[in-house]
Design an enzyme around this catalytic site. Structure first.
Site, PDB file in Angstrom:
ATOM      1  N   LYS A  83      12.792 -61.096  -7.140  1.00  0.00           N
ATOM      2  CA  LYS A  83      12.146 -59.242  -6.038  1.00  0.00           C
ATOM      3  C   LYS A  83      11.139 -58.684  -6.693  1.00  0.00           C
ATOM      4  CE  LYS A  83      17.278 -59.416  -4.057  1.00  0.00           C
ATOM      5  NZ  LYS A  83      17.596 -59.050  -2.571  1.00  0.00           N
ATOM      6  N   ALA A 140       7.911 -54.213  -8.435  1.00  0.00           N
ATOM      7  CA  ALA A 140       7.682 -53.046  -7.059  1.00  0.00           C
ATOM      8  C   ALA A 140       8.665 -51.941  -7.690  1.00  0.00           C
ATOM      9  CB  ALA A 140       8.004 -53.804  -5.855  1.00  0.00           C
ATOM     10  N   GLY A 187       8.348 -47.303  -9.991  1.00  0.00           N
ATOM     11  CA  GLY A 187       8.672 -47.330 -11.863  1.00  0.00           C
ATOM     12  C   GLY A 187       7.502 -48.475 -12.360  1.00  0.00           C
ATOM     13  N   GLU A 208       5.000 -46.699 -14.042  1.00  0.00           N
ATOM     14  CA  GLU A 208       5.247 -45.975 -15.091  1.00  0.00           C
ATOM     15  C   GLU A 208       5.213 -46.979 -15.651  1.00  0.00           C
ATOM     16  OE1 GLU A 208       7.685 -42.880 -13.343  1.00  0.00           O
ATOM     17  OE2 GLU A 208       8.897 -43.713 -12.999  1.00  0.00           O
ATOM     18  N   GLU A 231       7.058 -42.745  -3.783  1.00  0.00           N
ATOM     19  CA  GLU A 231       8.407 -42.011  -4.140  1.00  0.00           C
ATOM     20  C   GLU A 231       9.215 -40.568  -3.023  1.00  0.00           C
ATOM     21  OE1 GLU A 231       6.543 -43.332  -6.359  1.00  0.00           O
ATOM     22  OE2 GLU A 231       7.903 -43.564  -7.987  1.00  0.00           O
TER      23      GLU A 231
HETATM   24  C1  1HE Z   1      13.398 -55.104  -3.325  1.00  0.00           C
HETATM   25  C2  1HE Z   1      12.399 -53.573  -4.118  1.00  0.00           C
HETATM   26  C3  1HE Z   1      12.753 -53.201  -4.891  1.00  0.00           C
HETATM   27  C4  1HE Z   1      10.587 -55.654  -3.306  1.00  0.00           C
HETATM   28  N1  1HE Z   1      13.958 -52.548  -4.879  1.00  0.00           N
HETATM   29  N2  1HE Z   1      14.106 -54.553  -3.854  1.00  0.00           N
HETATM   30  N3  1HE Z   1       8.946 -49.607  -4.923  1.00  0.00           N
HETATM   31  C5  1HE Z   1       8.772 -49.357  -3.547  1.00  0.00           C
HETATM   32  O1  1HE Z   1       9.299 -48.459  -3.057  1.00  0.00           O
HETATM   33  C6  1HE Z   1       8.161 -50.948  -3.032  1.00  0.00           C
HETATM   34  C7  1HE Z   1       8.803 -51.895  -2.413  1.00  0.00           C
HETATM   35  N4  1HE Z   1       8.879 -53.069  -2.377  1.00  0.00           N
HETATM   36  C8  1HE Z   1       7.344 -53.143  -1.581  1.00  0.00           C
HETATM   37  O2  1HE Z   1       6.703 -52.747  -0.404  1.00  0.00           O
HETATM   38  C9  1HE Z   1       7.221 -54.881  -1.241  1.00  0.00           C
HETATM   39  O3  1HE Z   1       8.249 -55.469  -1.670  1.00  0.00           O
HETATM   40  C10 1HE Z   1       6.098 -55.545  -2.124  1.00  0.00           C
HETATM   41  C11 1HE Z   1       4.629 -54.668  -1.391  1.00  0.00           C
HETATM   42  C12 1HE Z   1       6.280 -54.235  -3.769  1.00  0.00           C
HETATM   43  C13 1HE Z   1       5.989 -56.854  -1.706  1.00  0.00           C
HETATM   44  O4  1HE Z   1       5.997 -57.265  -0.506  1.00  0.00           O
HETATM   45  P1  1HE Z   1       6.311 -58.790  -0.878  1.00  0.00           P
HETATM   46  O5  1HE Z   1       6.172 -59.341   1.163  1.00  0.00           O
HETATM   47  O6  1HE Z   1       5.621 -59.192  -1.296  1.00  0.00           O
HETATM   48  O7  1HE Z   1       7.538 -59.105  -0.858  1.00  0.00           O
HETATM   49  P2  1HE Z   1       9.394 -58.329   0.034  1.00  0.00           P
HETATM   50  O8  1HE Z   1       9.390 -59.436   1.264  1.00  0.00           O
HETATM   51  O9  1HE Z   1       9.072 -57.018   0.781  1.00  0.00           O
HETATM   52  O10 1HE Z   1      10.039 -58.924  -0.761  1.00  0.00           O
HETATM   53  C14 1HE Z   1      10.738 -59.660  -1.327  1.00  0.00           C
HETATM   54  C15 1HE Z   1      12.316 -59.691  -1.948  1.00  0.00           C
HETATM   55  O11 1HE Z   1      11.798 -58.104  -2.497  1.00  0.00           O
HETATM   56  C16 1HE Z   1      13.490 -59.017  -0.661  1.00  0.00           C
HETATM   57  O12 1HE Z   1      14.071 -58.816  -0.913  1.00  0.00           O
HETATM   58  P3  1HE Z   1      15.089 -60.209   0.132  1.00  0.00           P
HETATM   59  O13 1HE Z   1      16.647 -59.938  -0.590  1.00  0.00           O
HETATM   60  O14 1HE Z   1      14.754 -59.952   1.108  1.00  0.00           O
HETATM   61  O15 1HE Z   1      14.047 -61.194  -0.597  1.00  0.00           O
HETATM   62  C17 1HE Z   1      12.375 -56.970  -1.305  1.00  0.00           C
HETATM   63  O16 1HE Z   1      13.845 -56.116  -0.444  1.00  0.00           O
HETATM   64  C18 1HE Z   1      13.048 -57.052  -2.359  1.00  0.00           C
HETATM   65  N5  1HE Z   1      12.154 -56.147  -3.028  1.00  0.00           N
HETATM   66  N6  1HE Z   1      10.814 -54.356  -3.857  1.00  0.00           N
HETATM   67  C19 1HE Z   1      14.259 -53.740  -4.550  1.00  0.00           C
HETATM   68  N7  1HE Z   1      12.176 -51.795  -5.642  1.00  0.00           N
HETATM   69  C20 1HE Z   1      12.541 -44.189 -12.851  1.00  0.00           C
HETATM   70  S1  1HE Z   1      12.349 -43.649 -10.785  1.00  0.00           S
HETATM   71  C21 1HE Z   1      11.331 -44.435 -10.036  1.00  0.00           C
HETATM   72  C22 1HE Z   1      10.807 -44.806  -8.688  1.00  0.00           C
HETATM   73  C23 1HE Z   1      10.736 -46.033  -8.533  1.00  0.00           C
HETATM   74  O17 1HE Z   1       9.974 -46.844  -8.449  1.00  0.00           O
HETATM   75  S2  1HE Z   1       9.774 -45.840  -6.563  1.00  0.00           S
HETATM   76  C24 1HE Z   1       8.818 -46.947  -6.023  1.00  0.00           C
HETATM   77  C25 1HE Z   1      10.358 -47.997  -5.174  1.00  0.00           C
END
Ligand code: 1HE
Length: 260
Positions: free
Chosen positions: A26, A63, A110, A113, A133
């Site tokens: 994840k 992530a 995060g 952060e 965000e």
């Molecule tokens: C997740 C998360 C996550 C991946 N929560 N499950 N964060 C984001 O908006 C970033 C969202 N993530 C991405 O843009 C991409 O996953 C990445 C660029 C980080 C990586 O890409 P990649 O191609 O290596 O992996 P993927 O195929 O997108 O993800 C693999 C798995 O991880 C997939 O799950 P699966 O069940 O389909 O295999 C994704 O759904 C899962 N995954 N990121 C949950 N963040 C205290 S407030 C803070 C506010 C924030 O942090 S906002 C930013 C949130």
């Protein structure tokens, strides 16, 4: 809550605690259980290590917030969750030992952060920084509006949050968000080297650096200078300082060198 230590790895290596986000499937997204496991690891490091290295397993550092867990979270749980992150990240920033963070791949939301709560940031060339965000309809909740804004400036942080752009490590270094950029795959090694260097310092100096600096930043200049004088004299009267100063004067320790 069931705390799974496997979500966060912990190892003590020559006084250095290695703390690893360990949820690569994840992309090391931070769930409630991850944040509790991180808390335990940070607490343990404070009791037995002289410095710590934070890192992430796999090709991405982190992530950010676990969005699957966050969707439709009740308002009060979201507020309490954010406050919990604040307390735990504060324990990193203002605990007793220096934290160095090794970054690769996504350093997002995060995850950024968390990295901002460490004292030294090392990124490899694969790292990219993002604050999506705005795109996700939420706001930072892990201390970023204070720490990231102070590191790179509120203007740049606002740009990243509004546009969802990602930022390359060299650009982030120019902005002051990271201090070292190293070739791909070498961030952890460099972070351990830096943590070992910081671990050699007098504990009282490290305590003052970690605890006085961020507080002085929040004070008026007049109060800051006053507290600086107190910290300066407190550290210099310790036996450890006397010995270290004598060691220099008696030429028992190496001189400083220009950077290579
Ligand atoms: C997740 C998360 C996550 C991946 N929560 N499950 N964060 C984001 O908006 C970033 C969202 N993530 C991405 O843009 C991409 O996953 C990445 C660029 C980080 C990586 O890409 P990649 O191609 O290596 O992996 P993927 O195929 O997108 O993800 C693999 C798995 O991880 C997939 O799950 P699966 O069940 O389909 O295999 C994704 O759904 C899962 N995954 N990121 C949950 N963040 C205290 S407030 C803070 C506010 C924030 O942090 S906002 C930013 C949130």
């Amino acid at each position: 809550m069931d705390i799974s230590p496997s979500l966060v790895t912990y190892a003590l290596q020559e006084d250095i605690a290695l703390i690893g986000l360990n949820r690569p499937a994840k992309r090391n997204a931070i769930s409630d259980r991850v944040v509790e496991a991180l808390h335990l690891a940070v607490e343990r490091a404070q009791t037995e290590a002289k410095a710590a290295v934070l890192h992430g397993t796999g090709t991405h550092f982190c992530a950010g917030l676990d969005l699957a867990e966050h969707v439709e979270k009740p308002l009060i749980a979201a507020v309490q969750g954010s406050r919990r992150w604040h307390r735990i990240f504060d324990g990193i920033e203002r605990g007793g030992i220096p934290f160095v963070v090794a970054l690769q791949g996504a350093v997002v939301g995060g995850g950024f952060e968390l990295a901002a709560a460490a004292h030294v940031r090392v990124a490899d060339e694969t790292a990219f920084f993002g604050l999506p965000e705005g795109t996700r309809g939420i706001f930072v909740g892990g201390g970023g509006s204070v720490r990231i804004a102070r590191l790179i400036g509120a203007q740049r942080m606002g740009d990243m949050m509004l546009t969802g752009r990602t930022v390359a490590p060299v650009q982030m270094e120019q902005w002051g968000g990271v201090s070292y950029v190293v070739p791909a795959g070498q961030a952890l090694e460099k972070a351990i080297e830096l943590a070992k260097a910081a671990a050699q310092n007098a504990p009282m100096s490290n305590y003052a650096i970690l605890n006085a600096l961020p507080r002085i930043r929040d004070m008026s200049s007049e109060d800051g200078l006053f507290v600086e004088s107190l910290m300066s004299s407190l550290t210099s009267v310790t036996p450890e300082a006397t010995e270290r100063l004598r060691a220099f004067l008696e030429k028992r320790v190496a001189k400083l060198e220009a950077p290579k």
